[in-house]
Write a protein that holds these residues in place. Structure first.
Motif: not given
Ligand code: FE
Ligand code: MD6
Length: 210
Positions: A129, A131, A185
């Motif tokens: 994903h 962030d 990551h």
């Molecule tokens: Fe993350």
């Protein structure tokens, strides 16, 4: 930040452009009781994706705002939806740890106001994903690994490439920012070392400025 000496000599390794690793920088005997107190007020829970799927790992938060996922999407909110009370305050020791680690990677000032706390059991994974729910992407994320070790996967701008893999152990701290702020990551927990206190459990703290 086990002591001042650690800070001065801290081995900081840039494992990927703008991803910094500080091995054994955080002191889990100091942090674990603080996490226990937080989870007594705001227990770990499995959230759901906007599409209705249960996330693989359980989570909670401390700080002014906490990250949640539900049918309305991914976002930061000021109250814990389980209790309708504010999230537990971020302990001063957390803030200092995150600030000192960020400063070692040349991010200062860093004033974290959100800390997402992830809980993994053996075999649980966090899918690759980005962030990107934080409004100011010039601010770094500081990540603290506790307990059982895990295989952390650093992809890049897309998740199609083969990731760089790094085993993270109790006390390891990573700082991410600048060109790495939006890279993909993920985390895998199959090949693990049980931790004397946490056994086959891993806890990860990610400090953010929201
Ligand atoms: Fe993350
Ligand atoms: C984990 N960490 O280690 C999950 N995100 O359990 C993350 O998702 C993460 O370590 C952004 C920056 C650093 C991280």
């Amino acid at each position: 930040m086990k002591d001042l000496f650690t800070d001065i000599t801290a081995a900081i390794e840039e494992i990927h452009p703008d991803v910094y690793l500080l091995r054994d920088y955080a002191d889990s005997p100091t942090l674990l009781p603080l996490i226990k107190a937080i989870t007594e007020q705001a227990p770990f829970r499995f959230m759901h994706t906007p599409g209705g799927k249960r996330l693989h790992i359980s989570m909670t938060n401390c700080g002014d705002v906490g990250w949640i996922s539900d049918a309305q999407g991914y976002r930061y909110v000021g109250t814990d939806p389980t209790s309708n009370r504010p999230w537990p305050a971020m302990p001063q020791a957390f803030i200092e740890l995150a600030q000192r680690a960020a400063a070692l990677a040349q991010f200062h000032p860093f004033q974290p106001n959100a800390c997402l706390i992830n809980h993994y059991r053996m075999g649980q994974e966090l899918t690759a994903h980005q962030d990107k729910n934080e409004p100011d992407l010039s601010q770094p994320i500081v990540s603290v690994s506790l307990g059982m070790s895990a295989r952390f996967q650093v992809y890049g701008k897309s998740r199609s490439q083969r990731p760089l893999e790094v085993e993270l152990y109790d006390g390891d701290v990573m700082v991410w920012g600048r060109s790495a702020r939006l890279i993909y990551h993920g985390v895998k927990t199959q090949r693990s070392l049980p931790h004397p206190e946490l056994g086959e459990h891993r806890i990860n703290l990610t400090f953010r400025r929201v």
